[in-house]
Design a protein around this motif. Structure first.
Motif, PDB file in Angstrom:
ATOM      1  N   VAL A 107       0.818  -1.212   0.000  1.00 32.44           N
ATOM      2  CA  VAL A 107       0.000   0.000   0.000  1.00 32.44           C
ATOM      3  C   VAL A 107       0.854   1.264   0.000  1.00 32.44           C
ATOM      4  CG1 VAL A 107      -1.619   1.326   1.362  1.00 32.44           C
ATOM      5  CG2 VAL A 107      -1.990  -1.098   1.043  1.00 32.44           C
ATOM      6  N   TRP A 108       1.899   1.289   0.839  1.00 30.49           N
ATOM      7  CA  TRP A 108       2.754   2.484   0.912  1.00 30.49           C
ATOM      8  C   TRP A 108       4.144   2.190   0.382  1.00 30.49           C
ATOM      9  CZ3 TRP A 108       0.002   6.657   1.389  1.00 30.49           C
ATOM     10  CH2 TRP A 108      -1.172   6.620   2.136  1.00 30.49           C
ATOM     11  N   LEU A 112       7.648   4.852   0.389  1.00 27.04           N
ATOM     12  CA  LEU A 112       8.735   4.336   1.217  1.00 27.04           C
ATOM     13  C   LEU A 112       9.983   4.091   0.373  1.00 27.04           C
ATOM     14  CD1 LEU A 112       6.842   1.833   3.563  1.00 27.04           C
ATOM     15  CD2 LEU A 112       7.993   3.930   4.242  1.00 27.04           C
ATOM     16  N   ALA A 142      13.322   3.793   6.760  1.00 22.19           N
ATOM     17  CA  ALA A 142      12.611   3.367   5.555  1.00 22.19           C
ATOM     18  C   ALA A 142      12.710   1.857   5.400  1.00 22.19           C
ATOM     19  CB  ALA A 142      13.180   4.064   4.319  1.00 22.19           C
ATOM     20  N   VAL A 144      13.203  -0.411   7.755  1.00 23.90           N
ATOM     21  CA  VAL A 144      12.399  -1.099   8.771  1.00 23.90           C
ATOM     22  C   VAL A 144      10.919  -1.057   8.392  1.00 23.90           C
ATOM     23  CG1 VAL A 144      11.616  -0.980  11.157  1.00 23.90           C
ATOM     24  CG2 VAL A 144      14.027  -0.735  10.628  1.00 23.90           C
ATOM     25  N   ALA A 145      10.462   0.113   7.962  1.00 25.03           N
ATOM     26  CA  ALA A 145       9.048   0.228   7.600  1.00 25.03           C
ATOM     27  C   ALA A 145       8.719  -0.699   6.432  1.00 25.03           C
ATOM     28  CB  ALA A 145       8.715   1.679   7.244  1.00 25.03           C
ATOM     29  N   ALA A 148       8.363  -4.225   7.748  1.00 25.00           N
ATOM     30  CA  ALA A 148       7.197  -4.472   8.591  1.00 25.00           C
ATOM     31  C   ALA A 148       5.882  -4.383   7.832  1.00 25.00           C
ATOM     32  CB  ALA A 148       7.185  -3.466   9.738  1.00 25.00           C
ATOM     33  N   ALA A 149       5.862  -3.635   6.709  1.00 22.31           N
ATOM     34  CA  ALA A 149       4.606  -3.258   6.074  1.00 22.31           C
ATOM     35  C   ALA A 149       3.670  -4.447   5.846  1.00 22.31           C
ATOM     36  CB  ALA A 149       4.893  -2.573   4.737  1.00 22.31           C
ATOM     37  N   GLY A 150       2.493  -4.337   6.423  1.00 24.89           N
ATOM     38  CA  GLY A 150       1.447  -5.315   6.155  1.00 24.89           C
ATOM     39  C   GLY A 150       1.748  -6.720   6.620  1.00 24.89           C
ATOM     40  N   ALA A 153       2.888 -11.467  12.587  1.00 20.80           N
ATOM     41  CA  ALA A 153       3.652 -11.322  13.817  1.00 20.80           C
ATOM     42  C   ALA A 153       5.152 -11.551  13.592  1.00 20.80           C
ATOM     43  CB  ALA A 153       3.124 -12.292  14.867  1.00 20.80           C
ATOM     44  N   VAL A 156       6.683  -8.543  11.844  1.00 15.99           N
ATOM     45  CA  VAL A 156       6.759  -7.378  12.720  1.00 15.99           C
ATOM     46  C   VAL A 156       7.877  -7.574  13.737  1.00 15.99           C
ATOM     47  CG1 VAL A 156       5.522  -6.059  14.469  1.00 15.99           C
ATOM     48  CG2 VAL A 156       4.354  -6.751  12.384  1.00 15.99           C
ATOM     49  N   ALA A 159      11.095  -6.956  12.060  1.00 15.95           N
ATOM     50  CA  ALA A 159      11.296  -5.531  11.840  1.00 15.95           C
ATOM     51  C   ALA A 159      11.737  -4.847  13.131  1.00 15.95           C
ATOM     52  CB  ALA A 159      10.012  -4.893  11.318  1.00 15.95           C
TER      53      ALA A 159
ATOM     54  N   LEU B  85       2.688  -5.719  17.309  1.00 16.18           N
ATOM     55  CA  LEU B  85       3.099  -7.039  17.799  1.00 16.18           C
ATOM     56  C   LEU B  85       2.225  -7.455  18.971  1.00 16.18           C
ATOM     57  CD1 LEU B  85       5.399  -9.129  17.280  1.00 16.18           C
ATOM     58  CD2 LEU B  85       6.533  -8.162  19.269  1.00 16.18           C
ATOM     59  N   LEU B  88      -1.067  -8.610  17.721  1.00 14.90           N
ATOM     60  CA  LEU B  88      -1.043  -9.901  17.019  1.00 14.90           C
ATOM     61  C   LEU B  88      -0.743 -11.074  17.947  1.00 14.90           C
ATOM     62  CD1 LEU B  88       0.920  -8.816  13.819  1.00 14.90           C
ATOM     63  CD2 LEU B  88      -1.457  -9.534  13.899  1.00 14.90           C
TER      64      LEU B  88
ATOM     65  N   LEU C  69       8.521   9.998   7.016  1.00 12.26           N
ATOM     66  CA  LEU C  69       8.770   8.578   6.872  1.00 12.26           C
ATOM     67  C   LEU C  69       8.209   7.798   8.061  1.00 12.26           C
ATOM     68  CD1 LEU C  69      10.285   6.557   5.171  1.00 12.26           C
ATOM     69  CD2 LEU C  69      12.322   7.088   6.434  1.00 12.26           C
ATOM     70  N   ALA C  76       1.811   2.157   7.270  1.00  8.75           N
ATOM     71  CA  ALA C  76       2.049   0.864   6.631  1.00  8.75           C
ATOM     72  C   ALA C  76       1.921  -0.270   7.636  1.00  8.75           C
ATOM     73  CB  ALA C  76       3.443   0.853   5.996  1.00  8.75           C
TER      74      ALA C  76
END
Lengths: 474, 100, 217
Positions: A107-108, A112, A142, A144-145, A148-150, A153, A156, A159, B85, B88, C69, C76
């Protein structure tokens, strides 16, 4: 207009912002147009420096260091800029087909990506240690994002682990910058370089060690690699490719900058320590890749191993050939690993699972992708005529010229280990598929952009001389 | 001992404390706090050491302002990830890397 | 064991660093001199603001990108989780928050204007406005934010866009962000005003976008 180097920073910032304003899932075309223009600019810049041999600089704000911030491009940074745009454009084409509409991971992605590329470009041209800290954070956050995006567990958690590692690394770097400012009253690389001598106070030694260790953590040099396999192995394929090909190289580039620049009187004491860790990374990373169950884990561990080669050059840096070898290795691994992760992404999409065992039968359904994987593997193993061969050849030659045969042995052994894990994947793909297992069809653009990257990593071996000349002009 | 130098020494101690915290604490919120401690330590060193003769220096002050904003951004992202986290898994600590 | 090692290492590091600081000679360069010497051309009279938006304005430009960002990263990561409903708060709190908001806004405008000659500026003003938004949210007067619509997205980026456009336009002067001495003050005020708005929204967003129901993706 004036300098291509300014536009290499302004353009990605502009299209990242535009992509964000356009909204979720939008911005692919602006991004690709921007990247295409950037690729042209990076080529123009490299040509200018390759022809003139002199470094270019730009005083932001017109003040000049040490009051203002200077940007500077020499052969080394021009090469890094070129690699960044060369890898990013095919990966953008790949990502556009990879993320289906509405995929929460995509999505982003475009904004990013823009900030990531802007951060990388800004990092490669900055000649100011504090400004570099800001660009490091831009790149780190950037990345890390994007990981993690979408994600679920596991992603994330990966990340977060990555985030803490990268923050610890840039924190140590920042403290080092603070100490240098305290000691000398400037953070400009050009102003610092003549001031730092072999009799520098103890505080400057501490600063140097802090900065380099922070950057080693960000480069995931063994034993600081713990965060890399889950992050690079768990992210979506285009993101893994960007991270392995470019992001870890950025912090390595900075170590090189400090080593050859302001901290030259101090750091070479540690050269063999770096090479030792590099050798350990090659063996440990390859061993983990050989026994990995998941395909992307295997490739991520291969990154740990391939980064090790970069650290083998530190004891050899007295010979200018060593720096050239390092840059070719950065290119070879950057292109090959981007191609390999992209190919792995295709296989995972087709087979529906991220395991090496699940690849049986891939040769019939995905010949192009498998060929791409093989070409990238060739570069990682260092077979001629690939650029990986050229890189290893240069390292071995520089090592033997200085009588350090042990480095040559390590480089050769690493190539053999790479062959083991690459052939593990290829052998599995040539097995017959189990009865009744269908493979999903995969968009053509995915297969061919992976192929383009992998083929580039091999073909670069034939044009390596030009690249070496560019770096040699530095 | 000048005031600036005292700030720098405190900063060094805070940084060490923060690093130890980031490495040792499993609870994610406390680990994020430890990271902030570490950052503040580095900022104190930056400002304090440059002003060890107790004359204000605007350059490190401006750098620290920049640094604080960057730290805020990093903290916000860390909190968002922690919160996700927690949503989840119900855990507020990192799970073992189970994937191998 | 690991605990002991880390703590011992941290203590030894702090001690070594501290003792190295104590033996440091005065630094060979002093940037206070050029900062003061060029203050008249910088467009502002407060040295920290001059460093932040003129001499090292490029750092600040990239730092706004870092903030944007972080916001993007949060968007995100949290995805489509439901924003939490406004929670009921005590009417006294609501009344107090309502009373505080106008004075916070006035204070923010003052800080923005003061930045040119004394401590203050866009960041302080933006942070104050964001705090007002958080306050209103906590007492239940302002709902949490979900996926931002176009208008909000434009608000997020306007400060960065103005900053980037001014910086790039100044390439005509010979360098990125090279303010002409006579218009520097006006351009910096323009950038700071746009930044105040965006920073307020971004900082508020860092909170309001995270204020969500617990739950899965």
């Amino acid at each position: 207009m004036t300098d291509p180097l300014i536009w290499l920073i302004v353009l990605p910032l502009a299209w990242a912002t535009l992509a964000f304003a356009l909204g979720p899932g939008r911005g692919a075309w602006v991004a690709m147009a921007g990247l295409l223009a950037q690729l042209w600019l990076a080529f123009a810049l490299a040509q200018k420096i390759g022809a003139g041999g002199a470094a270019l600089s730009h005083a932001v704000g017109g003040w000049g260091a040490p009051l203002g911030i200077d940007l500077a491009v020499d052969g080394l940074s021009a090469a890094m800029l070129l690699l960044t745009q060369c890898v990013a454009l095919p990966l953008a084409v790949y990502a556009r087909s990879y993320f289906k509409t509405g995929d929460p991971a995509g999505v982003w992605f475009w904004p990013l990506l823009g900030f990531l590329i802007a951060g990388l470009n800004a990092l490669f041209v900055s000649a100011d240690l504090f400004n570099i800290y800001v660009t490091l954070e831009l790149v780190g956050l950037a990345a890390v994002a994007l990981v993690a995006a979408g994600g679920g567990a596991q992603q994330v958690a990966a990340a977060l682990r990555y985030l803490f590692a990268t923050l610890l690394g840039s924190g140590a770097y920042l403290l080092g910058v603070a100490l240098l400012y305290g000691a000398y009253g400037t953070v400009s690389i050009a102003t610092l370089t003549p001031l730092v001598t072999g009799e520098a106070p103890r505080l400057v030694w501490i600063a140097g060690i802090l900065m380099v260790s922070g950057l080693m953590l960000k480069t995931a040099l063994f034993p600081f690699h713990f965060w890399l396999p889950p992050a690079h192995g768990g992210a979506p394929a285009p993101v893994s490719a960007l991270l392995s090909a470019l992001v870890v190289k950025a912090s390595f580039y900075l170590i090189l900058r400090l080593w050859l620049g302001p901290l030259q009187p101090l750091l070479p004491v540690f050269a063999w320590g770096m090479a030792l860790l590099g050798a350990a990374a090659i063996f440990w990373g390859s061993w983990q890749a050989i026994r990995a169950v998941k395909l992307k884990r295997l490739i991520a561990y291969s990154t740990v191993a391939q980064l090790g080669y970069l650290f083998l050059i530190f004891p050899l840096l007295a010979n200018p050939a060593a720096l050239k070898a390092g840059v070719i290795q950065i290119f070879a691994h950057g292109l090959a690993k981007a191609g390999m992760f992209a190919a792995a992404g295709v296989m995972i999409k087709a087979t529906g699972q991220d395991t090496v065992a699940g690849l049986a039968g891939a040769v019939e359904r995905l010949p192009v992708t498998l060929f791409a994987f093989g070409l990238a593997g060739m570069t990682l193993m260092g077979l001629p005529p690939s650029s990986g061969f050229l890189a290893k050849w240069q390292i071995i030659e520089a090592a033997l010229a200085q009588g350090y045969w042990i480095i040559a042995v390590v480089a050769l052994a690493g190539g053999l280990l790479a062959a083991v894990y690459v052939f593990r994947v290829l052998r599995q793909a040539f097995l017959l598929a189990p009865e009744g297992r269908a493979m999903a069809t995969v968009p053509r653009a995915l297969e061919w952009s992976a192929f383009a990257l992998a083929a580039a990593s091999v073909l670069l071996g034939l044009r390596g001389v030009e690249l070496m000349r560019l770096v040699g002009g530095a | 001992m000048t005031g600036g130098l005292l700030f720098a020494l405190t900063g060094a101690a805070l940084f060490a404390l923060g690093v130890a915290g980031v490495l040792l604490i499993a609870h994610l919120l406390r680990r994020i706090l430890a990271f902030n401690l570490m950052g503040s330590g580095a900022f104190l060193v930056l400002v304090g050491l440059a002003q060890r003769n107790d004359v204000p220096d605007p350059v490190p002050q401006a750098m620290v302002l920049t640094g604080i904003v960057v730290a805020v951004a990093a903290t916000a992202l860390a909190l968002a990830l922690t919160r996700k986290l927690h949503g989840l898994t119900g855990q507020i600590a990192l799970p073992e890397d189970a994937d191998d | 064991m690991r605990r002991f090692l880390v703590i011992a290492f941290a203590a030894a590091f702090a001690a070594a660093l501290g003792s190295a600081m104590l033996e440091l000679a005065p630094s060979p360069l002093d940037l206070r001199i050029p900062v003061a010497a060029h203050l008249a051309q910088s467009g502002v009279s407060h040295p920290v603001t001059a460093v932040l938006l003129n001499y090292r304005g490029y750092d600040t430009l990239l730092e706004i990108a870092v903030l944007l960002l972080a916001l993007l990263g949060i968007l995100a990561v949290v995805g489509k989780d439901n924003p939490s409903p406004p929670r009921p708060a005590h009417p006294v709190l609501q009344t107090l928050a309502r009373l505080a908001t106008p004075s916070i806004i006035v204070m923010a405008v003052y800080l923005l204007w003061a930045g040119a000659f004394r401590p203050g500026g866009a960041f302080q003003a933006g942070a104050l406005l964001a705090a007002a938004a958080v306050l209103l949210h906590l007492v239940g007067l302002l709902p949490a934010w979900s996926m931002p619509r176009l208008r909000l997205r434009l608000g997020f980026v306007i400060g960065f866009v103005v900053f980037l456009m001014v910086s790039t336009a100044l390439l005509g002067q010979g360098a990125l962000l090279k303010y002409p001495a006579e218009t520097a003050g006006m351009l910096i005020l323009l950038i700071e005003s746009a930044l105040t708005l965006s920073l307020a929204l971004i900082l508020a967003g860092l909170f309001l976008l995270l204020s969500r129901d617990q739950g899965g993706a």
